[in-house]
Design a protein around this motif. Structure first.
Motif, mmCIF file in Angstrom:
data_model
loop_
_atom_site.group_PDB
_atom_site.id
_atom_site.type_symbol
_atom_site.label_atom_id
_atom_site.label_comp_id
_atom_site.label_asym_id
_atom_site.label_seq_id
_atom_site.Cartn_x
_atom_site.Cartn_y
_atom_site.Cartn_z
ATOM 1 N N MET A 71 0.838 -1.202 0.000
ATOM 2 C CA MET A 71 0.000 0.000 0.000
ATOM 3 C C MET A 71 0.875 1.254 0.000
ATOM 4 O O MET A 71 0.627 2.197 0.758
ATOM 5 N N SER A 72 1.917 1.235 -0.842
ATOM 6 C CA SER A 72 2.829 2.382 -0.846
ATOM 7 C C SER A 72 2.182 3.581 -1.554
ATOM 8 O O SER A 72 1.149 3.436 -2.225
ATOM 9 N N ASN A 73 2.751 4.744 -1.381
ATOM 10 C CA ASN A 73 2.208 5.970 -1.950
ATOM 11 C C ASN A 73 3.341 6.967 -2.122
ATOM 12 O O ASN A 73 3.571 7.813 -1.277
ATOM 13 N N ARG A 74 4.030 6.831 -3.244
ATOM 14 C CA ARG A 74 5.184 7.704 -3.444
ATOM 15 C C ARG A 74 4.762 9.159 -3.680
ATOM 16 O O ARG A 74 3.704 9.413 -4.277
ATOM 17 N N THR A 75 5.597 10.053 -3.213
ATOM 18 C CA THR A 75 5.346 11.484 -3.422
ATOM 19 C C THR A 75 6.680 12.146 -3.774
ATOM 20 O O THR A 75 7.745 11.594 -3.499
ATOM 21 N N ILE A 76 6.585 13.313 -4.407
ATOM 22 C CA ILE A 76 7.804 14.046 -4.793
ATOM 23 C C ILE A 76 7.781 15.399 -4.108
ATOM 24 O O ILE A 76 6.848 16.191 -4.280
ATOM 25 N N LEU A 77 8.823 15.627 -3.282
ATOM 26 C CA LEU A 77 8.919 16.867 -2.509
ATOM 27 C C LEU A 77 9.895 17.817 -3.170
ATOM 28 O O LEU A 77 10.803 17.388 -3.892
ATOM 29 N N LEU A 78 9.752 19.095 -2.860
ATOM 30 C CA LEU A 78 10.787 20.066 -3.240
ATOM 31 C C LEU A 78 11.922 19.913 -2.231
ATOM 32 O O LEU A 78 11.756 20.209 -1.042
ATOM 33 N N ALA A 79 13.075 19.419 -2.697
ATOM 34 C CA ALA A 79 14.202 19.165 -1.788
ATOM 35 C C ALA A 79 14.902 20.468 -1.417
ATOM 36 O O ALA A 79 15.290 20.680 -0.269
#
Lengths: 337, 337
Positions: free
Chosen positions: B1-9
Motif C-alpha cells: 500500500m505504498s504511496n510515493r510522493t515528490i517533494l521540493l528538496a
C-alpha cells in the motif's frame, strides 16, 4: 514686412544644440481667396518634437532638414479672405515656427477669448491637457483609494495627470527634478513628491511613498524611475506610456532590466499612446477640462520665454528640466487685445 | 500500500536539477466522510512551475521546501465517502505529485470519459488550451488578414494559439527550437515557422516572415525573439505576455533593450496575464475548444513520459526544449478502463 522662420538646420546626434536650428527671414505672404494670414502669438515647445528631428519611423513624419519646424501655435487672424475666419479670430493649430503664416483654415480651431487665457489652449486645454485626460482616464482608470504614480509630474502633462487623479480620489505620487518642482507638486495636492535628482535611492523612495504598491503609472520619463515603479506594481496595474524623455537623446536603444517578467507576474497592462488616437473625443476632453479649470479644481502653471528668437533656447531647456508646467514662447500680443 | 510522493528538496539556483526533487514513500490514506481517495493517472509538467520553486513574490505562492510539489493532474476516484464523486469518476484539478491523494472535492472538475482523451484536460481542454484561448482572443484579438507571431509555438500553449489564429483568418508565424518542431508547425497550418536555434539572424528571419509587420504577438519565451518582434510592431499592436521561459532560470533580472520607446511609437498594448484571471469564463473556453477539437479544426500533440519516477526528468526536459505540444507523465491506467 519681415517674417522670420526657424528651420531644421541639421538632424541632431544625441542632444540638440543651438546649431540644430537656423533662422531665415522670409517675405510676409498675402492671403488669396479662402486663405488667412496668421500672426503667431504663442509657440509651444514640447519633448515629442525631438523625435521629429530624427528621421526614424515614428507616429508623426520627421521634420525635413532645411524646412521650417512646426508645432502647436496660438495665432491671430490678421488678414482674411476666408468666409468663416474673421480678422481678430484667435485660433490654435499645428503651424510653422514663423512670425506670420498662411492657412486655408484646415486643422485650425478657433478659441474663445473671453474665457481662460488663450495660451491654455497649448496647455491644459490643448494637447498636454488632453494627453493627461485620455491617458489617465482611459488607460489608467484609477479607482478611489488606488495609488497613482506620475513621472515628470511637474511638466505640462504630469501636473494635470496628478490633479485629475486627485479629482478621482486616488493617492498620487509624483517624481520631478528639483526641490522647487517638488514644492509645486505639494501645492497641487500630490500626496508625495520625490526629487529624483537628489534622492540617493529612487527605488527606496518610491517604495516608501507607495506603501500599498502601485495601481496606475503614468510614465513621461522612462529609465530608472520606471524600472523602480515596475517593482511596485500591484496585480492588474495599468501603465500609460506617454513619454520617455530620459531616452529621447540616446543615440542607440537604451538597455535596462527587462520588464516583461514583472508585468507578467502582476497581470499588468501597459499601453503606449499618442493623444491623436483620441481625436474624435477631443471636444469631450476640452469640455471636461475647461469645467475643472473654471471650478478651480485644476490649476495650471506656464513657463514663458519671451521673443521669437528665444524659441530654440526654450526647446533646449526642456531637456535640462528647466520648466515647470507648460513651456511656451510668447511671440507677440494679439492685435485685437 | 505504498504511496510515493515528490517533494521540493531545495530551491534551485538557476536551472533546476534532479537534486531539486526528493522522493518519499508515504502511507496510502483512507477517506473520511466527505472525502475521496484519488489515484493519479496523468501529471502535467509546466514551465510556470519553475516560478513556484523560487520564493519570490508572484501570482501563485511558492512551493514549500520539504513539501510535495503540486500541479495539474488527472486522477480517478478509487474510494469515495463523497456524495457527488462516485468511484470511477475521472477528475482534473491541482493536486500533489503523489500516487494517491485525499480530497474533499473542492477545486476538482469531473471530466467526461466518452469524449476526447482524458489527458486533453491537462492540455488543449485544460490550462494550456484556455491560456491560448483567452490570451489570443481576449488580449490579442486578431482580425482577419492580420499577422500574429507566436513564440514557443510548438509548445502546449503556442500550438493552440497558432491554430486559433488561423481559425480567425490571421497570417501566423511561429518560432520553435528544432527542425522537427518547425515541420510540426507547418503541419498545423502555420504560414511561417522559424527555428530560432539555427537561424543566424532571428531579427531578419522574423522581418522576412512578417512583410506586413506584426499586429499581434503571443509571447511564451521573452529575450531576443521578443526584442526582434518589438521592432516589427504595427500601430495599435496587441501583445499577450504569457510566459518568459528564456528567463525563468536567470539568477538576476535579465537586461535587454528597453521596449518602452517601441511600444510608445506604435501605440501598442502589452498585457501580462495568467489564465486564472479568466476563471469565470472557463466553461465558455472549454466548450469552444471542445467544439473545434471535435470538428477536427484544432489538433493537439502530447509528449508522454511513462512512470511516476520520471516526473522530475519530464519537468527538466521543458527547459531543454525536448517536448512538442503538451508534456505529460502517464502514471497509471484508470481502474475503470
Amino acid at each position: 514686412m519681415s517674417n522670420r522662420t526657424i528651420l531644421l538646420a541639421s538632424r541632431p546626434q544625441g542632444k540638440p544644440t543651438p546649431d540644430t536650428f537656423r533662422f531665415e527671414d522670409r517675405e510676409r505672404p498675402t492671403p488669396s481667396k479662402g486663405q488667412v494670414l496668421l500672426k503667431t502669438l504663442y509657440v509651444s515647445v514640447d519633448p515629442y518634437m525631438r523625435g521629429r528631428m530624427s528621421d526614424a519611423k515614428s507616429y508623426v513624419p520627421p521634420f525635413e532638414v532645411g524646412q521650417p519646424i512646426s508645432g502647436g501655435v496660438v495665432a491671430e487672424v490678421v488678414e482674411s479672405q476666408h468666409p468663416e475666419l474673421a480678422v481678430g479670430t484667435v485660433v490654435t493649430g499645428n503651424l510653422p515656427w514663423q512670425e506670420y503664416s498662411l492657412s486655408d483654415g484646415k486643422g485650425l480651431t478657433p478659441v474663445p477669448t473671453d474665457g481662460p487665457p488663450i495660451s491654455y489652449y497649448l496647455g491644459v486645454l490643448g494637447m498636454p491637457g488632453l494627453t493627461a485626460y485620455f491617458g489617465l482616464l482611459d488607460i489608467c482608470r484609477p479607482k478611489e483609494g488606488e495609488t497613482v504614480v506620475v513621472s515628470g509630474a511637474a511638466g505640462a502633462v504630469g501636473s494635470v495627470v496628478g490633479q485629475l487623479a486627485k479629482i478621482k480620489g486616488a493617492r498620487v505620487v509624483g517624481t520631478a527634478g528639483s526641490d522647487e518642482k517638488v514644492a509645486y507638486l505639494k501645492e497641487l495636492g500630490f500626496d508625495e513628491a520625490i526629487n529624483y535628482k537628489t534622492t540617493p535611492n529612487i527605488a527606496k523612495a518610491l517604495a516608501d511613498a507607495c506603501p500599498n504598491g502601485v495601481d496606475c503609472y503614468f510614465d513621461n520619463v522612462g529609465g530608472d524611475i520606471t524600472d523602480a515603479v515596475y517593482d511596485l506594481l500591484n496585480t492588474h496595474a495599468r501603465i500609460a506610456l506617454c513619454g520617455q524623455i530620459s531616452t529621447y537623446n540616446a543615440e542607440k536603444t537604451p538597455v535596462g532590466p527587462r520588464p516583461e517578467g514583472k508585468l507578467l507576474k502582476t497581470s499588468s497592462m501597459l499601453q503606449g499612446f499618442i493623444v491623436s488616437n483620441y481625436a474624435k473625443r477631443f471636444p469631450e476632453g476640452v469640455r471636461e477640462l475647461t469645467q475643472w479649470v473654471e471650478q478651480g479644481k485644476l490649476t495650471f502653471e506656464e513657463t514663458f520665454t519671451e521673443g521669437f528668437d528665444q524659441i530654440p533656447a526654450a526647446f533646449l531647456g526642456l531637456f535640462a528640466g528647466e520648466n515647470t508646467g507648460k513651456a511656451l514662447v510668447k511671440v507677440a500680443e494679439p492685435n485685437a487685445a
